[in-house]
Design a protein around this motif. Structure first.
Motif, short mmCIF file in Angstrom:
data_model
loop_
_atom_site.label_atom_id
_atom_site.label_comp_id
_atom_site.label_asym_id
_atom_site.label_seq_id
_atom_site.Cartn_x
_atom_site.Cartn_y
_atom_site.Cartn_z
N GLU A 172 0.94 -0.72 -0.27
CA GLU A 172 -0.01 -0.41 0.09
C GLU A 172 1.21 1.04 0.06
O GLU A 172 0.60 2.12 -0.55
CB GLU A 172 -1.19 0.32 1.29
N ARG A 173 1.41 1.14 0.85
CA ARG A 173 2.79 2.12 -0.01
C ARG A 173 3.55 3.12 -0.66
O ARG A 173 3.38 3.87 -1.02
CB ARG A 173 3.91 2.33 1.73
N LYS A 175 1.86 2.06 -3.56
CA LYS A 175 0.96 2.40 -4.26
C LYS A 175 0.56 3.94 -4.25
O LYS A 175 0.63 3.86 -4.84
CB LYS A 175 -0.51 1.33 -4.25
N GLN A 176 0.06 3.91 -2.94
CA GLN A 176 0.83 5.59 -2.55
C GLN A 176 1.60 6.45 -2.85
O GLN A 176 1.99 7.31 -3.18
CB GLN A 176 0.58 5.71 -0.71
N MET A 177 2.60 5.99 -3.07
CA MET A 177 3.89 6.35 -3.85
C MET A 177 4.12 6.88 -5.68
O MET A 177 4.04 6.94 -6.47
CB MET A 177 5.27 6.30 -3.58
N GLY A 178 2.67 5.40 -6.02
CA GLY A 178 2.46 6.12 -7.38
C GLY A 178 3.02 4.49 -8.15
O GLY A 178 3.00 4.44 -9.47
N ALA A 179 3.60 3.43 -7.40
CA ALA A 179 3.32 2.38 -8.17
C ALA A 179 2.22 1.55 -8.74
O ALA A 179 1.52 1.78 -8.15
CB ALA A 179 4.65 1.16 -7.25
N ALA A 180 2.43 0.84 -9.52
CA ALA A 180 0.89 -0.19 -10.03
C ALA A 180 1.28 -1.37 -9.33
O ALA A 180 2.55 -1.95 -8.53
CB ALA A 180 1.85 -0.32 -11.84
N ALA A 184 4.34 -3.01 -7.32
CA ALA A 184 4.17 -2.75 -5.47
C ALA A 184 4.35 -3.40 -4.31
O ALA A 184 5.03 -3.74 -3.54
CB ALA A 184 3.18 -1.48 -5.53
#
Length: 195
Positions: A172-173, A175-180, A184
């Motif tokens: 989740e961290r 993904k919050q940083m923009g990773a797919a 992620a």
């Protein structure tokens, strides 16, 4: 009516967790059993270095030897992972995800500890699952299956806490940083970021 929907929703994840955990446990044993065999034989060889027959047995590529004890190990490891997955889901209702995962790992050590002992002894002796159990009980008593339980529980707390608690958090961290989602998840399994 809303109570019935909630009951159905609570049953569905239980069976999903049980099936997913069991299936991944069997797959893990299938992939890792040869490495476990070589590790165990290497450790036994270092202890019993005078035994030339043991040294000769270590470097075999025979599936019969490599997978000796795999049936018993899979029969316990699959329920172990299933138990960890289900227990994690249950405990997560009352505590934070990392604590829930760690507690699920500790609970599973009751199954893991005896299973690993039997598998290691099967690899060393070549005897069947039942023969190995009988020999262990006859020579050391039933308590032998719980020798080292605290250490197994500690290992399972760390292992289960990481894969069921920390990895989803890290995913989740990322993904919050923009990773797919895919990258992620892969990154979460490899890297730890502070909160």
């Amino acid at each position: 009516m809303s109570t019935q929907i909630n009951e159905k929703q609570s049953v569905k994840p239980f069976w999903q967790d049980l099936f997913a955990g069991g299936l991944s446990g069997v797959a893990t044993v299938g992939l890792l059993q040869p490495m476990i065999y070589y590790k165990n034989m290497s450790q036994a060889r270092s202890i019993e270095s005078q035994s030339t027959t043991l040294a000769g047995k270590m470097w075999t590529f025979s599936p019969r030897a490599l997978y000796r004890g795999a049936g018993g190990f899979a029969a316990s490891f699959a329920p172990t992972i299933a138990l960890q997955t289900v227990a994690n889901s249950v405990f997560a209702n009352w505590m934070n995800p990392l604590a829930a995962a760690a507690l699920a790992g500790a609970a599973s050590s009751i199954v893991v500890n005896p299973a690993e002992l039997i598998m290691i002894q099967q690899q060393k002796t070549g005897k069947s699952f039942l023969q190995t159990m009988k020999i262990l009980v006859k020579t050391a008593g039933p308590q032998v299956f719980f020798r080292g339980l605290v250490y197994t529980a500690g290992r399972e707390v760390a292992f289960t806490g990481a894969y069921l608690g920390l990895t989803p958090y890290m995913k989740e961290r990322f993904k919050q940083m923009g990773a797919a989602p895919g990258p992620a998840h892969m990154a979460a399994a490899l890297v730890w970021l502070p909160p």
